[in-house]
Design an enzyme around this catalytic site. Structure first.
Site, short mmCIF file in Angstrom:
data_model
loop_
_atom_site.label_atom_id
_atom_site.label_comp_id
_atom_site.label_asym_id
_atom_site.label_seq_id
_atom_site.Cartn_x
_atom_site.Cartn_y
_atom_site.Cartn_z
N ASP A 43 36.04 50.62 39.92
CA ASP A 43 35.22 51.63 39.26
C ASP A 43 36.03 52.42 38.25
O ASP A 43 35.56 52.73 37.15
CB ASP A 43 34.55 52.56 40.28
CG ASP A 43 35.46 52.97 41.41
OD1 ASP A 43 36.61 52.50 41.48
OD2 ASP A 43 35.02 53.78 42.26
N LYS A 70 38.98 46.74 45.08
CA LYS A 70 38.23 47.85 45.70
C LYS A 70 38.78 48.06 47.11
O LYS A 70 38.06 48.04 48.11
CB LYS A 70 36.74 47.53 45.72
CG LYS A 70 35.84 48.71 46.08
CD LYS A 70 35.91 49.86 45.11
CE LYS A 70 34.93 50.95 45.51
NZ LYS A 70 35.10 52.19 44.71
N ASP A 110 32.73 41.15 30.62
CA ASP A 110 31.57 41.39 29.76
C ASP A 110 31.64 42.79 29.15
O ASP A 110 31.28 43.00 27.99
CB ASP A 110 30.27 41.22 30.55
CG ASP A 110 29.87 39.76 30.69
OD1 ASP A 110 30.60 38.90 30.18
OD2 ASP A 110 28.83 39.49 31.31
N ASP A 117 33.92 38.93 36.30
CA ASP A 117 32.70 38.61 35.58
C ASP A 117 32.17 39.86 34.89
O ASP A 117 31.83 39.86 33.69
CB ASP A 117 31.68 38.05 36.56
CG ASP A 117 30.48 37.42 35.87
OD1 ASP A 117 30.46 37.38 34.63
OD2 ASP A 117 29.56 36.97 36.57
N TYR A 171 30.66 34.86 45.09
CA TYR A 171 29.84 33.82 44.47
C TYR A 171 29.84 32.53 45.28
O TYR A 171 28.93 31.70 45.15
CB TYR A 171 30.32 33.51 43.05
CG TYR A 171 30.07 34.61 42.05
CD1 TYR A 171 29.34 35.76 42.39
CD2 TYR A 171 30.55 34.52 40.76
CE1 TYR A 171 29.11 36.76 41.48
CE2 TYR A 171 30.33 35.51 39.82
CZ TYR A 171 29.61 36.64 40.19
OH TYR A 171 29.38 37.63 39.26
#
Length: 355
Positions: A223, A191, A251, A247, A142
């Site tokens: 994942d 990851k 959610d 993020d 970001y």
């Protein structure tokens, strides 16, 4: 005690839910002998309409001069066609950076009264779950280098994921300290099988783990983590992860609690001053209709009392009041499933009655 709180109501349902939290804080102040002084500032689309920019300097100065900040939500279709550098959401990144907030705490708790609202099978959530997601807030993709260029197949866009050792160390420290105060289990999500930034992340977290031998620390690929959150959420206690992964996963975690309208968050740095906000968006489709669920914002205010003001009893008072209201069967439209529901103001009234 007297506390100065900057209010960033923002857009959509933001003003409604922030005003609900203010009412609860004022009642807590009366009950415990505190005075909360609230000063409003513009942010997001409201600031764009008034000032032409999403984050006015006056807002930044006001937040930095406050004891803490309560934020509603920003954005909406009215501003969706604007360039990325002046979109309302740009203000969120800007205020976090200005306040030097690098930690985002997002609790995901399944309330007993809302087990029926969880989309997972009843046997999976029979014993509930209580997860604290520790998300790194000011690094990663970001905030990395980005741009547009001509490539082999024409126009290309790129965003760069980058993390320094310092950024990983400081968020890992928060996560280990948080885990130490809970069930002493930390899951670090990355990851590392693909990304070089995740390999450094994993290396640094492993080094930090040596300083916390009482905390069980395990790695998990992002994942797999996304899958495990819906397969067996109770296996998690504290999760630490990067900006983008946090993020997305927070959610996902919000959805299995029954409603995104239930989840608060706290953004913290090296000082007591923090930024507190619900994790949901501005919901412009229901703005001004009294349908918004203010509980996430009210619980964000409870987090403010705990983390910024060290008012543990007052914070617990709010949390218990919310629990009582839910146990009594009172619901807003998002968790009523077609049954009787209360308006934003009415559910706030019920919470205040139960303080």
């Amino acid at each position: 005690m007297n506390y100065n709180i900057a209010l960033l109501r923002g857009d959509g349902i933001g003003p409604e839910i922030v005003d609900s939290a203010v009412r609860v804080l004022e009642e807590v102040g009366k009950k415990y002998g505190h005075e909360f002084v609230f000063t409003p500032y513009l942010i997001g689309g409201a600031a764009l309409d008034a000032c032409g920019i999403p984050l006015p300097e006056e807002t930044v100065r006001g937040c930095l001069a406050s004891d803490s900040v309560l934020l509603g939500a920003v954005g909406g279709p009215k501003w969706d066609t604007l360039p990325g550098n002046i979109r309302p959401e740009k203000a969120l990144l800007g205020i976090r950076a200005a306040m030097e907030l690098f930690t985002n705490l997002r609790p995901a708790k399944l309330y007993g009264a809302l087990k029926g609202d969880c989309p997972l099978r009843s046997d999976i959530v029979e014993n509930g779950f209580d997860i604290m997601i520790v998300r790194e807030l000011t690094g990663g993709i970001y905030f990395g280098e980005r741009g547009m260029r001509e490539g082999k197949y024409g126009e290309e866009a790129y965003d760069t994921e980058c993390y320094s050792r310092m950024e990983i160390e400081r968020i890992a420290k928060v996560a280990f300290e948080t885990a130490r105060k809970r069930n002493k289990k930390l899951t670090s999500i990355d990851k590392a099988n693909v990304l070089e930034s995740s390999r450094l992340w994993r290396k640094v977290v492993h080094e930090m783990a040596e300083q916390y031998p009482d905390v069980e620390c395990v790695d998990m690929l992002v994942d797999n983590a996304a899958m495990q959150l819906v397969r067996n959420p109770a296996q998690f206690d504290v999760i630490v992860t990067s900006n983008m992964f946090g993020d997305i996963l927070s959610d996902e975690a919000s959805q299995i609690t029954g409603s995104i309208g239930m989840l608060p968050s706290a953004s913290l740095g090296n000082t007591k001053r923090g930024l507190y906000e619900p994790i949901h968006g501005s919901a412009p489709d229901i703005a001004g209709q009294g349908k918004a669920n203010p509980i996430a914002t009210i619980l964000s205010a409870a987090m403010m009392l705990l983390y910024s003001f060290d008012l543990a009893e007052e914070s617990e008072c709010i949390v218990n009041a919310v629990d009582k209201v839910l146990n009594a069967g009172f619901r807003t439209a998002d968790i009523a499933h077609g049954g009787d529901s209360l308006s934003t103001t009415e559910i706030t009234d019920k919470i205040i009655e139960n303080l």
